[in-house]
Scaffold this active site. Structure first.
Site, PDB file in Angstrom:
ATOM      1  N   ASP A   1      31.222  48.074  34.944  1.00 18.67           N
ATOM      2  CA  ASP A   1      30.126  47.671  34.068  1.00 18.67           C
ATOM      3  C   ASP A   1      28.978  47.193  34.937  1.00 18.67           C
ATOM      4  O   ASP A   1      29.184  46.591  35.990  1.00 18.67           O
ATOM      5  CB  ASP A   1      30.546  46.562  33.102  1.00 18.67           C
ATOM      6  CG  ASP A   1      29.592  46.442  31.925  1.00 18.67           C
ATOM      7  OD1 ASP A   1      29.893  46.999  30.853  1.00 18.67           O
ATOM      8  OD2 ASP A   1      28.532  45.790  32.081  1.00 18.67           O
TER       9      ASP A   1
ATOM     10  N   ASP B   1      26.469  50.423  38.934  1.00 15.45           N
ATOM     11  CA  ASP B   1      25.842  51.464  38.133  1.00 15.45           C
ATOM     12  C   ASP B   1      26.751  52.686  38.093  1.00 15.45           C
ATOM     13  O   ASP B   1      27.006  53.337  39.116  1.00 15.45           O
ATOM     14  CB  ASP B   1      24.486  51.824  38.745  1.00 15.45           C
ATOM     15  CG  ASP B   1      23.717  52.832  37.914  1.00 15.45           C
ATOM     16  OD1 ASP B   1      24.226  53.235  36.837  1.00 15.45           O
ATOM     17  OD2 ASP B   1      22.617  53.217  38.333  1.00 15.45           O
TER      18      ASP B   1
ATOM     19  N   ASP C   1      32.688  54.750  27.515  1.00 21.33           N
ATOM     20  CA  ASP C   1      32.277  54.075  26.273  1.00 21.33           C
ATOM     21  C   ASP C   1      30.752  53.948  26.358  1.00 21.33           C
ATOM     22  O   ASP C   1      30.206  52.932  26.778  1.00 21.33           O
ATOM     23  CB  ASP C   1      32.948  52.708  26.163  1.00 21.33           C
ATOM     24  CG  ASP C   1      32.842  52.128  24.768  1.00 21.33           C
ATOM     25  OD1 ASP C   1      32.300  52.812  23.884  1.00 21.33           O
ATOM     26  OD2 ASP C   1      33.283  50.977  24.567  1.00 21.33           O
TER      27      ASP C   1
ATOM     28  N   CYS D   1      28.997  54.951  19.295  1.00 22.29           N
ATOM     29  CA  CYS D   1      29.064  54.354  17.954  1.00 22.29           C
ATOM     30  C   CYS D   1      27.739  54.594  17.232  1.00 22.29           C
ATOM     31  O   CYS D   1      27.161  53.671  16.648  1.00 22.29           O
ATOM     32  CB  CYS D   1      29.393  52.869  18.034  1.00 22.29           C
ATOM     33  SG  CYS D   1      28.303  51.915  19.103  1.00 22.29           S
TER      34      CYS D   1
END
Length: 699
Positions: free
Chosen positions: A539, A566, A585, A638
């Site tokens: 992350d 990154d 994700d 999402c």
């Protein structure tokens, strides 16, 4: 009640003979010039049968006259003269001895005396002070025989006023045991207002004449006992509680809205730090959460309505606009009673700006009237009215229609304004499902197993609302890492990513706060009896990685290497390592989670979608080289836009790195159809919208 007509009657009665044979105009009695003023008349037979010669300036409470002999004056002496033969109009050597009604006989004669003339003797002065002491209390009381005058505006300019100050001296003071008086309120506030077509006491006034009648104040109500007036000699009167005040849930929601605006924070973060940790009841916390998310998600529309109901948008400070927006949301989108919403809105505004109650009342009443014409156009033909009806920006409403079609866009917007359903996941690493389900049932959560797109989601349960999650037993499970709140579609994505065969290594890109990490390892433990031994996370945010480590420890899941960096340059982070599963994700516009992340709707810009799609393309290209042959590259979002979902995958497959992958279609056993990608739309009552593409690297 004493009034000016009485004063006129008294003047006319001065020409009539009194009971002691004196006339009202002149007297030869002792004491100076023998003049008998208005206060020196004999008893009046037409005022309740009061006996004796009661001078108007010399009257105290009725009980002080219980020992009078009923004759024409004090102590059997002729009425109108006090001890020492001094006329009754002069008090203690002070100028202005005549009270409001003692303006002298008709004809304009003046009866003022110079200071120092006609002073009483020392003994008479003492008696006079004792006699006058009840008068201060008499003016403060509303239950005396005389009562406060209803109109003080008809005073003559020449009449003495007992050295009293300006009218503001009649206002109730905090250091005196006075009750609320209607005429003593601040001149800047109305005593009554029209609310919903009815004249009511202004919400910011403490008119307690009828309010609270019959309630228990110290063991007895405010009704007279046995027909007698209430006792006033018990010290300061107990202050009655104000029946007008904002509810605690609304005040807490307003405080959260202030923090959102001042800190430019996210709604869920503020809710977790304020509402979730408050001492309010579970129902009040749930209502406060609903208000915060609702106002945040429809803020742009609410601001437009409020601006249209104000003379100038600059009339209200930002804190006042927060309170107005909260009440406007209740009126327009929650369909609350207009009277209750206006009343509560006024009280909310007064908590941040006490003098803005009138402005709030006027604006919110206009909002109530404006609601009759909302959304100010025909939604069937006017896209602006259509967007306003659902609390969406116009550009986003147009985009949704283009992406989903008219009916799909309508369902999406309707569902986005509903409270999000509550789903939980049982952490198989630390708890059994029977154990957790029994506690949820005992907390009246009514846990129900969940199926998404025709497939059951292991360990996923829907509960009746968020209220059972505030139960002490359920919160204890959260604190022990036994239970996790996560949308059902998100849990379904984790289950599909882990797959049916246990991976030896796993790389999660965009791990964030470890929600997917916990779901992945819990699913692996439930399915394979063990966690994935080599689990690496990446992350770009250091604070999220620290939180990931804390939550992983709480939930007992394995993270072998949390990396901060990154992910568009994985070569610099993991070298030449490859993994059986690489799960992206992906950062996206988040439109599929508008119910849970209310900030997105009005923060999002059209260019944000294009930027997200470009970033996702770089992530796919970077991850492709780190998937082992035969391994799976999972790409999840999402959101519902084609640019970030199917188009992004198709464009990747058309590149050189993407040519090494093939699509694993998703089969819906319930419908018996096969689709290239797992895609769940946002519908009323359903879970969030998610997208997942599973790509296998060719051997």
């Amino acid at each position: 009640m004493h009034n000016d007509n009485h004063s006129q009657n008294q003047r006319r009665s001065s020409d009539r003979p009194s009971s002691d044979g004196h006339r009202g105009a002149r007297s030869g009695g002792p004491g100076g010039n023998g003049y008998r003023g208005r206060d020196d008349r004999g008893p009046r037979e037409d005022h309740g049968g009061r006996g004796g010669d009661r001078s108007r300036d010399d009257r105290g409470p009725r009980k002080d006259f219980g020992s009078r002999d009923g004759q024409g004056g004090r102590n059997g002496k002729p009425g109108g003269f006090r001890k020492g033969g001094k006329p009754g109009g002069y008090q203690g050597g002070k100028s202005g001895g005549y009270r409001k009604d003692d303006r002298g006989p008709r004809g304009g004669k003046s009866f003022e005396r110079k200071r120092g003339e006609g002073d009483r003797s020392q003994g008479d002065g003492d008696e006079r002070r004792d006699f006058r002491e009840p008068r201060k209390d008499f003016r403060d009381r509303g239950d005396g025989p005389r009562g406060p005058r209803r109109d003080f505006s008809d005073r003559r300019e020449s009449g003495p006023r007992d050295d009293r100050g300006p009218r503001k001296d009649f206002h109730p003071r905090d250091d005196q045991p006075r009750g609320p008086r209607r005429d003593s309120r601040g001149s800047g506030h109305p005593r009554e207002v029209f609310v919903d077509g009815k004249l009511m006491a202004a919400p910011d006034q403490g008119d307690g004449r009828d309010r609270g009648r019959g309630r228990d104040f110290g063991g007895r109500g405010d009704r007279p006992r046995d027909g007698r007036p209430p006792r006033r000699d018990d010290g300061a009167r107990a202050k009655r509680p104000n029946s007008h005040h904002a509810t605690s849930a609304r005040e807490l929601a307003l405080s959260a809205l202030h923090q959102l605006r001042e800190r430019d924070a996210f709604a869920q973060d503020i809710i977790a730090k304020t509402i979730d940790k408050s001492r309010l009841s579970r129902e009040d916390r749930a209502f406060a959460t609903r208000l915060v998310l609702g106002v945040t998600s429809t803020r742009g529309t609410l601001e437009d309505v409020i601006d249209g109901c104000m003379d100038s948008p600059d009339d209200a400070a930002p804190a006042v606009r927060d309170a107005l927006a909260l009440s406007a949301y209740e009126i327009i989108f929650l369909q609350k009673s207009p009277h209750a919403a206006v009343d509560q809105g006024v009280e909310l505004v007064k908590t941040v700006a006490p003098r803005a109650g009138g402005l709030a009342n006027a604006v919110l009443r206009r909002v109530v009237r404006a609601k009759e014409h909302f959304p100010f156009g025909d939604p069937r033909t006017d896209i602006a009215a259509y967007a306003r009806l659902h609390g969406f920006p116009v550009w986003l409403a147009e985009r949704l229609i283009a992406e989903l079609g008219p009916e799909g866009a309508r369902d999406f917007m309707v569902a986005s304004n509903e409270p999000a359903p509550v789903f939980v996941s049982v952490n198989a690493v630390k708890a059994s499902e029977d154990e957790v389900v029994s506690v949820l049932a005992a907390a009246h959560g009514d846990p129900t197993p969940v199926t998404v797109a025709g497939r059951p989601v292991p360990g996923c349960y829907r509960v009746s609302s968020g209220v059972p999650l505030l139960d002490g037993r359920v919160r204890r499970m959260f604190s022990q890492g036994l239970l996790l709140v996560s949308d059902a579609t998100s849990q379904a994505v984790a289950s599909l990513v882990v797959g049916d065969e246990a991976p030896a290594s796993f790389l999660e890109i965009g791990a964030g706060r470890a929600t997917k990490t916990i779901l992945d390892q819990s699913c692996a433990y439930r399915r394979f009896g063990r966690q994935i031994s080599d689990y690496v996370t990446v992350d770009v945010h250091a604070f999220k990685t620290r939180l990931l480590q804390e939550r992983a420890e709480l939930y007992g899941v394995t993270v072998t290497e949390p990396i901060i960096g990154d992910a568009t340059d994985l070569d610099a982070l993991v070298g030449e390592r490859t993994f059986d599963r690489v799960f992206i994700d992906a950062p996206c516009s988040g439109l599929g989670t508008l119910r849970r992340h209310a900030d997105i709707r009005w923060r999002l810009r059209p260019e944000t979608i294009d930027e997200s799609a470009d970033l996702d393309a770089h992530l796919l290209a970077s991850a492709a080289a780190h998937v082992a042959p035969g391994g799976i590259l999972a790409y999840a979002t999402c959101t519902i836009t084609h640019e970030e979902n199917a188009d992004a995958v198709d464009q990747f497959l058309a590149t050189e790195p993407g040519s090494a992958f093939e699509v694993i279609p998703y089969e819906n056993p319930e419908l018996g159809v096969e689709r290239p990608f797992f895609s769940i739309p946002l519908e009323p009552g359903g879970p969030d919208a998610h997208f997942l593409a599973l790509l296998r690297k060719k051997a």
